[in-house]
Design an enzyme around this catalytic site. Structure first.
Site, PDB file in Angstrom:
ATOM      1  N   CYS A  93       0.639  -1.097   0.152  1.00 13.86           N
ATOM      2  CA  CYS A  93       0.147  -0.038  -0.187  1.00 13.86           C
ATOM      3  C   CYS A  93       0.858   1.376   0.052  1.00 13.86           C
ATOM      4  O   CYS A  93       1.473   1.692  -0.996  1.00 13.86           O
ATOM      5  CB  CYS A  93      -0.960  -0.151   1.311  1.00 13.86           C
ATOM      6  N   HIS A 209      -3.282  -5.622   2.583  1.00 15.09           N
ATOM      7  CA  HIS A 209      -3.171  -5.970   3.888  1.00 15.09           C
ATOM      8  C   HIS A 209      -3.660  -7.284   4.254  1.00 15.09           C
ATOM      9  O   HIS A 209      -4.031  -8.102   3.600  1.00 15.09           O
ATOM     10  CB  HIS A 209      -3.643  -4.916   4.667  1.00 15.09           C
TER      11      HIS A 209
HETATM   12  N1  GLN Z   1      -2.229   6.669   2.596  1.00 16.96           N
HETATM   13  C1  GLN Z   1      -2.327   5.718   1.388  1.00 16.96           C
HETATM   14  C2  GLN Z   1      -3.808   5.953   0.799  1.00 16.96           C
HETATM   15  O1  GLN Z   1      -4.411   6.354   1.654  1.00 16.96           O
HETATM   16  C3  GLN Z   1      -1.789   4.642   1.569  1.00 16.96           C
HETATM   17  C4  GLN Z   1      -2.824   3.629   2.773  1.00 16.96           C
HETATM   18  C5  GLN Z   1      -2.261   2.451   3.269  1.00 16.96           C
HETATM   19  O2  GLN Z   1      -1.025   2.408   3.419  1.00 16.96           O
HETATM   20  N2  GLN Z   1      -3.205   1.667   3.724  1.00 16.96           N
HETATM   21  O3  GLN Z   1      -3.833   5.565  -0.246  1.00 16.96           O
END
Ligand code: GLN
Length: 260
Positions: A93, A209
């Site tokens: 992510c 995740h």
């Molecule tokens: N901040 C980034 C987004 O909102 C990554 C989020 C994350 O790592 N779950 O896309």
């Protein structure tokens, strides 16, 4: 035999228990008599990427990504060299986004990326949240995932990835960049092109995740085998009895896809 795993920014990029990926890699090493050595590094702490076998970068909020960007930028040359030398990288992510050209947040501000992956990310109007099932691309399956020829345990190889996504960023791949696969449930990279993740050399970026690897033992073993083969080309991982992990994986996939 030893295997060195670097966990980069464990204090900043650890959303949704992404550190569970480190625990899964270390356990699957120990179960095979391989000694896992986990090194952690965050802001201002040096790391010798060339001496690493696997680099892991987890996910984080926009705020954390903004905090670490300058520190990450100073690592670009060493990390690029290590990746060109075959370093295995798993980036989840936010960590995935930071390996690309940039991440443009909802207010229009851009967070610069390392430009190691020819991808870019732009925040969308709604967050992409929920379970995800990915049908793995054959190019990923061909790389040791298709254990049918090697499996000592009577169960078909897994050909899907299972995880959970929560991101506003919508990531787009440049021509020629290979996704990890096609989304059969959920949103994936951007909720539009039906693709999820990216693979470039031994770098794997994904929005999944979960944590990812405990849910996908076959993918954990792909990373381990690629890392070991980089040091000793003829290394072949001893099979583990993943029957329970595979039953859990397949049960969830069937539930999400409403299959019998
Ligand atoms: N901040 C980034 C987004 O909102 C990554 C989020 C994350 O790592 N779950 O896309």
């Amino acid at each position: 035999m030893k295997l060195t795993i670097c966990h980069l920014y464990p204090d900043l990029l650890d959303l949704y228990g992404d550190r569970g990926n480190i625990l899964a890699l270390a356990a699957r090493c120990r179960w095979r008599g391989i000694e896992p050595i986990v090194q952690r590094a965050s802001l201002g702490e040096d790391i010798d990427f060339l001496g690493m076998d696997i680099l892991f970068i987890g996910g984080g909020s926009d705020r954390e990504q903004g905090i670490l960007v300058q520190d990450l930028m100073r690592r670009e040359g060493d990390l690029r060299s290590a990746i060109d030398n075959g370093l295995v990288v798993l980036a989840i992510c936010g960590g995935y986004q930071m390996l690309g050209k940039y991440y443009q947040m909802a207010g229009g501000e851009k967070i610069q990326g390392l430009d190691i992956l020819d991808v870019w990310t732009i925040a969308g109007a709604k967050r992409l949240i929920g379970n995800v099932v990915v049908d793995l691309d054959q190019s990923v399956l061909d790389d040791n995932l298709d254990q049918s020829s090697k499996s000592k345990v009577e169960s078909p190889p897994l050909r899907t990835l299972l995880g959970f996504e929560n991101h506003s960023g919508q990531t787009h791949l440049a021509e020629g960049m290979r996704p990890l696969g096609k989304v059969s449930f959920g949103h994936g990279n951007n909720g539009e092109d039906g693709e999820e993740g990216v693979r470039y050399r031994n770098v794997f970026g994904t929005y999944l995740h979960g944590p990812l690897l405990p849910k996908n033992p076959h993918f954990a073993d792909l990373l381990l085998e690629l890392a070991l083969q980089r040091r000793e080309p003829n290394t072949c991982l001893m099979e583990l009895d993943d029957r329970l992990e595979k039953i859990a994986h397949q049960t969830m996939v069937k539930r999400l896809l409403k299959q019998p």
